[in-house]
Motif scaffolding. Structure first.
Motif, PDB file in Angstrom:
ATOM      1  N   GLY A 113      64.092  90.648  34.986  1.00  0.00           N
ATOM      2  CA  GLY A 113      64.104  89.874  34.289  1.00  0.00           C
ATOM      3  C   GLY A 113      65.169  89.860  33.473  1.00  0.00           C
ATOM      4  N   SER A 114      66.505  90.840  34.579  1.00  0.00           N
ATOM      5  CA  SER A 114      67.442  90.781  33.509  1.00  0.00           C
ATOM      6  C   SER A 114      68.784  89.785  34.647  1.00  0.00           C
ATOM      7  CB  SER A 114      67.717  92.167  33.983  1.00  0.00           C
ATOM      8  OG  SER A 114      68.606  92.606  35.170  1.00  0.00           O
ATOM      9  N   GLY A 115      68.601  88.579  35.238  1.00  0.00           N
ATOM     10  CA  GLY A 115      69.498  87.395  35.060  1.00  0.00           C
ATOM     11  C   GLY A 115      70.193  87.828  36.735  1.00  0.00           C
ATOM     12  N   LYS A 116      68.854  88.164  37.414  1.00  0.00           N
ATOM     13  CA  LYS A 116      69.506  88.101  38.453  1.00  0.00           C
ATOM     14  C   LYS A 116      70.068  86.678  39.689  1.00  0.00           C
ATOM     15  CE  LYS A 116      66.720  91.819  40.134  1.00  0.00           C
ATOM     16  NZ  LYS A 116      66.839  92.050  38.842  1.00  0.00           N
ATOM     17  N   THR A 282      62.010 100.572  34.453  1.00  0.00           N
ATOM     18  CA  THR A 282      61.482  98.565  33.732  1.00  0.00           C
ATOM     19  C   THR A 282      62.198  98.741  32.295  1.00  0.00           C
ATOM     20  OG1 THR A 282      60.215 100.784  32.508  1.00  0.00           O
ATOM     21  CG2 THR A 282      59.258  98.876  35.002  1.00  0.00           C
ATOM     22  N   PRO A 283      62.258  96.944  31.755  1.00  0.00           N
ATOM     23  CA  PRO A 283      63.164  97.154  30.886  1.00  0.00           C
ATOM     24  C   PRO A 283      62.646  97.784  29.545  1.00  0.00           C
ATOM     25  CG  PRO A 283      61.812  95.305  32.010  1.00  0.00           C
ATOM     26  CD  PRO A 283      61.197  95.979  32.477  1.00  0.00           C
ATOM     27  N   ARG A 403      56.758  90.695  34.859  1.00  0.00           N
ATOM     28  CA  ARG A 403      56.516  89.077  34.538  1.00  0.00           C
ATOM     29  C   ARG A 403      56.484  89.124  33.454  1.00  0.00           C
ATOM     30  NH1 ARG A 403      59.285  88.038  37.791  1.00  0.00           N
ATOM     31  NH2 ARG A 403      59.541  90.107  38.602  1.00  0.00           N
ATOM     32  N   THR A 404      56.690  90.338  32.505  1.00  0.00           N
ATOM     33  CA  THR A 404      57.060  90.031  31.287  1.00  0.00           C
ATOM     34  C   THR A 404      57.378  91.312  30.103  1.00  0.00           C
ATOM     35  OG1 THR A 404      56.017  90.760  28.999  1.00  0.00           O
ATOM     36  CG2 THR A 404      55.009  92.559  30.554  1.00  0.00           C
ATOM     37  N   ALA A 405      58.091  90.674  29.095  1.00  0.00           N
ATOM     38  CA  ALA A 405      59.514  91.549  28.686  1.00  0.00           C
ATOM     39  C   ALA A 405      60.600  90.941  29.198  1.00  0.00           C
ATOM     40  CB  ALA A 405      59.141  93.144  29.004  1.00  0.00           C
ATOM     41  N   ARG A 406      60.652  89.806  29.998  1.00  0.00           N
ATOM     42  CA  ARG A 406      62.109  89.430  30.549  1.00  0.00           C
ATOM     43  C   ARG A 406      63.447  89.051  29.865  1.00  0.00           C
ATOM     44  NH1 ARG A 406      60.882  88.789  35.333  1.00  0.00           N
ATOM     45  NH2 ARG A 406      62.573  86.660  35.719  1.00  0.00           N
ATOM     46  N   TYR A 407      64.134  89.427  29.830  1.00  0.00           N
ATOM     47  CA  TYR A 407      65.881  89.115  29.356  1.00  0.00           C
ATOM     48  C   TYR A 407      64.980  90.247  28.099  1.00  0.00           C
ATOM     49  CZ  TYR A 407      69.927  86.815  27.722  1.00  0.00           C
ATOM     50  OH  TYR A 407      70.813  86.630  26.692  1.00  0.00           O
ATOM     51  N   LYS A 408      65.436  89.047  26.846  1.00  0.00           N
ATOM     52  CA  LYS A 408      65.163  89.729  25.884  1.00  0.00           C
ATOM     53  C   LYS A 408      63.910  90.098  24.971  1.00  0.00           C
ATOM     54  CE  LYS A 408      70.318  89.604  24.472  1.00  0.00           C
ATOM     55  NZ  LYS A 408      71.400  89.501  24.059  1.00  0.00           N
ATOM     56  N   SER A 409      62.747  89.201  26.100  1.00  0.00           N
ATOM     57  CA  SER A 409      61.706  89.047  25.032  1.00  0.00           C
ATOM     58  C   SER A 409      60.569  90.468  24.641  1.00  0.00           C
ATOM     59  CB  SER A 409      61.008  88.383  25.949  1.00  0.00           C
ATOM     60  OG  SER A 409      61.156  87.962  26.145  1.00  0.00           O
TER      61      SER A 409
END
Ligand SMILES: Nc1ncnc2c1ncn2[C@@H]1O[C@H](COP(=O)(O)OP(=O)(O)OP(=O)(O)O)[C@@H](O)[C@H]1O
Length: 746
Positions: A113-116, A282-283, A403-409
């Motif tokens: 979820g970091s924008g690859k 992990t995020p 699949r969860t906690a992606r980008y800033k969520s």
């Protein structure tokens, strides 16, 4: 209706694009970062600092900048990014884009979820733009994804960010019926986003499709594509691509295997692992829980979880299609009060895509196999990832929870571990995954097993599904590689069966065999061997019983290979052979070949039916002495000849195999044309994560099973080189056996 642009307008446009390209090239060339440097270590440009051309000769620095507009990008890409509301770069984008824009090979690793995705889509667009790539130039870039859904998602990002460019792009994935139409158009496409199987299918079958001029190759989820499950496809694809190209590999769990990278002929790749120093793998906004749940309590726990989270979007991972189908169908009949959906590889492609989109939009529970484990970005808003079945590895865990906690969520995940699987908890902690142990609150558990039992009485087809789910689950554990964690013998099998609502525990053949062989070994130990030699051998067998399952597995294999496997010099069958218990095993042993057996350990029977170690044969004929007294030169000569023979046989085998595959493909092509292909069958084989089946549909084939396969045999492809990579069917094994025997006797 759009008015066609005038000739003059087009000319002006071309001139302005050409001057923009000149400027971009100079900017990139003069400001490119040192090879091996990390742009993240540079400070951002001061506020209001000029961007682009600073004076007649100088340009602004672009390594280390924080916003897309400070990069040497075309106006079309910048407009696309702005329209999609992408302004500031994420860390992996800041680190890799400066290197990627100047054409370097990239090995990019960053958390889920970091924008690859943008880190490779932008360089692809820019490279082709600067090369003035057009429809007549054909394929300029290939982006490979391991799953169809992920490929579809990448295609959406490409369409959104690249919408002001004029490139033609295509999504080539398996399971789509319009392959003939694709074949007519594919050679006109500039950017292909594809799964390996479908790409290879075009490479093999589409007459005017060629990629010899392509510029950029991207492997998303690279470690997955490089693992043994895709080995054959990827090797075949790579062999048809030009060596001079830019290659970019991205994943949250990156491969570092030199062998893998050598296959791709990377040139001094930039290794950009932006979160390597991070305290967690992990995020940071992901809260992770582990709960110890007995196998027979898993469904009760899952049911209770769903009932207490009716306002959430929940993604539930199970280990096989059949489990997904059963839990989905059964829970649906019990109306939990939240929409339920399921996603697995045996579904038709259109349905899969529809489910994926629906889950992006609505609050619901999605039961899924690992087909949804990697790369998917469900609109950033999955609240919970629930892993009912233990993932096969730490990497697999990281992708699933990603699949969860992606980008800033923010996001939450829970993993159910059986008591016998608690080792996974330790492994996660050791891999910098911050998991917290939570004791399940027994008083909150709402039992569902009795409800399931009555459902199964009412719906016989559901009972059938439950039986199949039961068997495939046990099988999926049985074939797992990591025997420290996965031990089928430690499972409470009857209780598990009852927890699914089954009135009786179904028979499990592979398990019965295992139990029999264990019992036979135990019996042999108790029977007190008569001579010391035997006793020593059984001591080893006893150890097998006590120690890890992998050793027991080996013992089983030995049983299957009994006649094949006597050690040189021992002059008798192994201890395992002596205590061989079951007739089923005896039948099998004729067919199985241990490809790992050391050279020269084949048993040869003399005229009286006694076994002789192979070297004893030449000793007998030439000197009449024991094999151990053989002349070393003779021995070396014997082995040399044997190696030569084997090499020759191997070459012939490969030729035959190639011929066989070619014929098979032609046959399939004909079949397709006759419209005989059933898409569901196709999915059966691939298990769908990949679209491998598209190229080689064969329902019963064991060769292509993966995590989604309906037999739950997820390990065959992902981890187990022997079956997945070797891809040897029973017939082929027999043929190979005959060849080997012939060469031994010649
Ligand atoms: N620069 C950015 N600004 C804002 N949002 C971004 C930016 N880059 C990516 N995103 C968003 O972050 C989310 C995750 O991005 P992406 O899917 O590329 O992650 P990923 O690193 O590829 O994850 P995975 O490892 O799971 O494949 C997406 O919703 C995407 O739109």
């Amino acid at each position: 209706m759009r008015r066609p642009k005038s000739k003059e307008f087009r000319k002006q446009q071309r001139i302005s694009e050409e001057s923009e390209i000149e400027l971009l090239k100079s900017w990139i060339e003069t400001q490119k970062p040192e090879s091996g440097s990390n742009p993240l270590s540079l400070p951002p440009l001061p506020k209001n600092a000029p961007v682009g051309r600073v004076d007649d000769t100088a340009f602004s620095r672009y390594a280390g900048v924080g916003r897309f507009e400070q990069l040497p990008l075309s106006k079309k890409t910048k407009d696309g990014l702005r329209a999609a509301k992408f302004v500031s770069m994420t860390e992996i984008q800041r680190a890799s884009l400066p290197h990627a824009l100047c054409g370097r090979d990239i090995l990019g690793a960053a958390k889920t979820g970091s924008g690859k995705t943008l880190a490779f889509i932008i360089p692809v667009l820019e490279k082709l733009y600067r090369e003035r790539w057009g429809p007549e130039d054909g394929v300029g870039s290939i982006i490979i994804s391991p799953t169809r859904e992920l490929a579809g998602q990448l295609f959406d990002v490409l369409k959104s960010v690249g919408k002001f460019h004029n490139f033609s792009a295509g999504l080539l994935i398996g399971g789509r019926k319009d392959v003939d139409m694709e074949k007519e158009r594919v050679h006109e496409l500039n950017i292909l986003i594809c799964t390996p199987g479908r790409l290879l299918q075009h490479m093999d079958e589409t007459p005017n499709f060629e990629c010899s001029q392509m510029q950029v190759l991207v492997l998303d989820e690279a470690d997955r594509i490089l693992d043994s499950g895709f080995k054959r496809e990827l090797n075949a694809i790579i062999s048809q691509l030009p060596k001079r190209r830019q290659t970019m590999l991205f994943s949250a769990t990156q491969t570092k295997s030199i062998q893998d990278l050598a296959r791709l002929s990377l040139k001094d790749p930039e290794y950009l692992s932006v979160h390597e120093e991070s305290v967690t793998a992990t995020p940071t906004l992901l809260k992770q829980i582990v709960m110890e749940v007995a196998l027979d309590q898993k469904l009760n726990m899952l049911w209770s979880f769903i009932k207490t989270h009716l306002q959430s979007k929940i993604l539930v991972f199970l280990s096989s299609c059949k489990q997904v189908k059963f839990v989905f169908e059964a829970f649906k009949k019990l109306h939990p009060g939240i929409p339920l959906k399921c996603l697995h590889g045996r579904m038709k492609q259109e349905r899969r895509m529809a489910i994926y989109s629906e889950f992006c939009e609505k609050r619901s529970v999605l039961f899924s196999t690992d087909v949804a484990a990697r790369g998917l970005d469900f609109n950033k808003a999955v609240d919970w990832v629930v892993q009912v079945d233990c993932p096969e590895s730490v990497a697999s865990y990281i992708h699933r929870v990603g699949r969860t906690a992606r980008y800033k969520s923010v996001g939450k995940s829970v993993l159910f571990l059986m008591p016998s699987e608690m080792q996974m908890f330790e492994k996660l902690k050791a891999a910098k995954v911050p998991v917290h142990y939570n004791k399940p609150k027994k008083e909150l558990v709402q039992p569902v097993s009795t409800l399931l039992a009555s459902l199964l009485v009412k719906y016989p087809d559901l009972q059938h599904r439950a039986q199949r789910a039961f068997v495939t689950y046990l099988r999926s554990i049985h074939i797992q590689k990591d025997k420290e964690i996965f031990d089928v013998m430690k499972l409470p099998i009857d209780a598990y069966s009852a927890s699914l609502g089954l009135p009786m525990t179904p028979k499990i053949r592979f398990l019965n065999q295992k139990i029999k062989s264990k019992a036979a070994l135990a019996k042999a130990i108790l029977d007190e061997p008569e001579n010391q030699e035997e006793k020593n051998g059984l001591e080893i067998s006893k150890k097998n019983l006590d120690s890890s399952d992998s050793e027991v597995e080996e013992t089983e294999n030995d049983l299957l290979l009994a006649a094949d496997n006597t050690k040189e010099g021992e002059g008798k069958a192994s201890e395992d052979t002596e205590i061989m218990p079951a007739t089923r095993i005896l039948k099998k042993k004729k067919l199985k070949i241990n490809v790992h057996r050391p050279l020269g350990t084949r048993v040869v029977f003399d005229d009286e039916g006694h076994t002789l170690p192979p070297l004893a044969r030449i000793a007998d004929t030439q000197s009449g002495k024991e094999s151990l007294l053989l002349d070393p030169e003779q021995k070396a000569e014997y082995y040399r000849k044997m190696r030569e023979d084997l090499k020759k046989a191997d070459k012939e085998d490969k030729l035959l195999e190639r011929q066989r595959r070619r014929e098979k493909r032609i046959k399939q092509k004909m079949k397709w044309k006759e419209g005989n292909m059933d898409e569901d069958d196709e999915d059966d084989v691939s298990g769908s994560e990949s679209d491998k089946a598209t190229a080689r549909p064969n329902k019963k084939s064991k060769v292509y099973f993966d995590s989604d396969s309906d037999d739950g045999e997820r390990n065959e492809v992902t981890g187990k080189g022997a079956i997945g990579a070797g891809s040897v069917s029973l017939e082929e094994q027999e043929a190979l056996a005959l060849k080997l025997l012939n060469s031994m006797h010649s």
